[in-house]
Design a protein around this motif. Sequence first.
Motif, short mmCIF file in Angstrom:
data_model
loop_
_atom_site.label_atom_id
_atom_site.label_comp_id
_atom_site.label_asym_id
_atom_site.label_seq_id
_atom_site.Cartn_x
_atom_site.Cartn_y
_atom_site.Cartn_z
N GLY A 14 0.82 -1.20 0.00
CA GLY A 14 0.00 0.00 0.00
C GLY A 14 0.86 1.25 0.00
N ALA A 15 0.28 2.38 0.44
CA ALA A 15 1.02 3.65 0.49
C ALA A 15 1.86 3.69 1.76
CB ALA A 15 0.05 4.82 0.45
N GLU A 16 3.09 4.21 1.60
CA GLU A 16 4.02 4.29 2.74
C GLU A 16 4.64 5.68 2.81
OE1 GLU A 16 5.63 -0.33 2.89
OE2 GLU A 16 6.97 1.29 2.25
N CYS A 65 -5.87 7.40 -2.79
CA CYS A 65 -5.38 8.63 -3.40
C CYS A 65 -5.90 9.85 -2.65
CB CYS A 65 -5.80 8.69 -4.87
SG CYS A 65 -4.95 7.49 -5.93
N ARG A 66 -7.13 9.79 -2.18
CA ARG A 66 -7.67 10.89 -1.39
C ARG A 66 -6.88 11.08 -0.10
NH1 ARG A 66 -10.73 14.83 -3.63
NH2 ARG A 66 -12.24 13.96 -5.08
N ALA A 67 -6.60 9.98 0.60
CA ALA A 67 -5.87 10.05 1.87
C ALA A 67 -4.44 10.54 1.65
CB ALA A 67 -5.87 8.69 2.56
N VAL A 68 -3.78 10.03 0.61
CA VAL A 68 -2.40 10.45 0.32
C VAL A 68 -2.37 11.94 -0.05
CG1 VAL A 68 -0.52 10.18 -1.33
CG2 VAL A 68 -1.58 8.17 -0.33
N SER A 69 -3.31 12.39 -0.87
CA SER A 69 -3.35 13.79 -1.27
C SER A 69 -3.60 14.69 -0.06
CB SER A 69 -4.44 14.00 -2.31
OG SER A 69 -4.22 13.19 -3.45
N HIS A 70 -4.51 14.25 0.83
CA HIS A 70 -4.79 15.03 2.05
C HIS A 70 -3.54 15.11 2.92
CE1 HIS A 70 -6.94 16.86 5.25
NE2 HIS A 70 -7.00 15.80 6.01
N LEU A 88 -0.46 9.58 -7.54
CA LEU A 88 -1.16 9.40 -6.27
C LEU A 88 -1.89 10.67 -5.83
CD1 LEU A 88 1.50 7.44 -4.16
CD2 LEU A 88 -0.55 6.53 -5.27
N TYR A 89 -1.61 11.79 -6.49
CA TYR A 89 -2.19 13.05 -6.03
C TYR A 89 -3.52 13.31 -6.72
CZ TYR A 89 -2.80 17.96 -4.90
OH TYR A 89 -3.31 19.15 -4.45
N VAL A 90 -4.51 13.63 -5.92
CA VAL A 90 -5.82 14.02 -6.43
C VAL A 90 -6.07 15.46 -5.97
CG1 VAL A 90 -8.29 13.56 -6.43
CG2 VAL A 90 -6.67 11.66 -6.31
N GLY A 91 -6.08 16.37 -6.90
CA GLY A 91 -6.30 17.77 -6.56
C GLY A 91 -7.75 18.03 -6.23
N PRO A 92 -8.08 19.26 -5.90
CA PRO A 92 -9.47 19.59 -5.59
C PRO A 92 -10.37 19.34 -6.80
CG PRO A 92 -8.17 21.58 -5.86
CD PRO A 92 -7.21 20.44 -5.84
N THR A 93 -11.59 18.87 -6.53
CA THR A 93 -12.55 18.63 -7.60
C THR A 93 -13.00 19.96 -8.19
OG1 THR A 93 -13.31 16.64 -6.49
CG2 THR A 93 -14.74 17.56 -8.17
#
Length: 257
Positions: A14-16, A65-70, A88-93
């Motif tokens: 997973g993400a680390e 991706c939401r958690a990583v971006s946050h 992995l980055y999800v910017g603002p909708t």
Amino acid sequence: MPITIAITYDSLLGAEARTTDPLAGALLAHASFRKVFDDEDEAPLPEHMRGLHSLPYTTSSHDLCRAVSHAAEMLRAARFHVDLDPDLYVGPTTTFTDPQGIKFVGAAVLDAVDLVAAADDIVSTSRAIDQILDRNDGALVRLVEFFKVAADKARVAGESLPPALSTDLDAAAALTEQLCERLAETAVEIRLSAEPPAVQRQQQRSTVGVDTARSQAAARARAAGSSSVQSQPRPGAANHRIAAPLTRPDVTPPKRR
């Protein structure tokens, strides 16, 4: 020089993210990362295990991706340098009418719309619908709270706002609350249909038992009410008893000395 924190992704783990900074660790924990090893163990940890935080590999790709971006946004706001894979980055909708993603509440509702649209079975559909219709934490019940608080603020503001604004907001809160109660029952039915057949039958038996008990209680209440009406004396009889003389008419009470 700012501390650099790298957030990586592994298909098995997973993400680390790795950091021994207390503030960075707290921000990662706020973004749902979990510390893999406890630094307070008696045995010293190898260097590559210290400060390791991860998201479970079972987390869905969207939530990950939401958690990583946050986490990245919070770390950067705290003056950390974040090395993050752009995938992995999800910017603002953003939308055509909100290109900067400022209306984040509406964007969150759009996320729920995407969840419903992407649902491919009754279980995922039920979970997506709960985001809006859950009677305790859904978006609709939060909208009721918003209208109520806004109405109170409008009343406090007094003449600085249109006089009918608080009335309109109160009406909106009442209508939304009625809609919330009605649709919450629908959400429960959808959630029940996603359960195994044995659970559905047990829930139906419980519902039938509750309805039967309510019907019996209502019948007893009606019977008790009718019996009390029948046992009441006629108005004329009650007046006759009250007006009856306390002494016989042919007996004169003795005079007091």
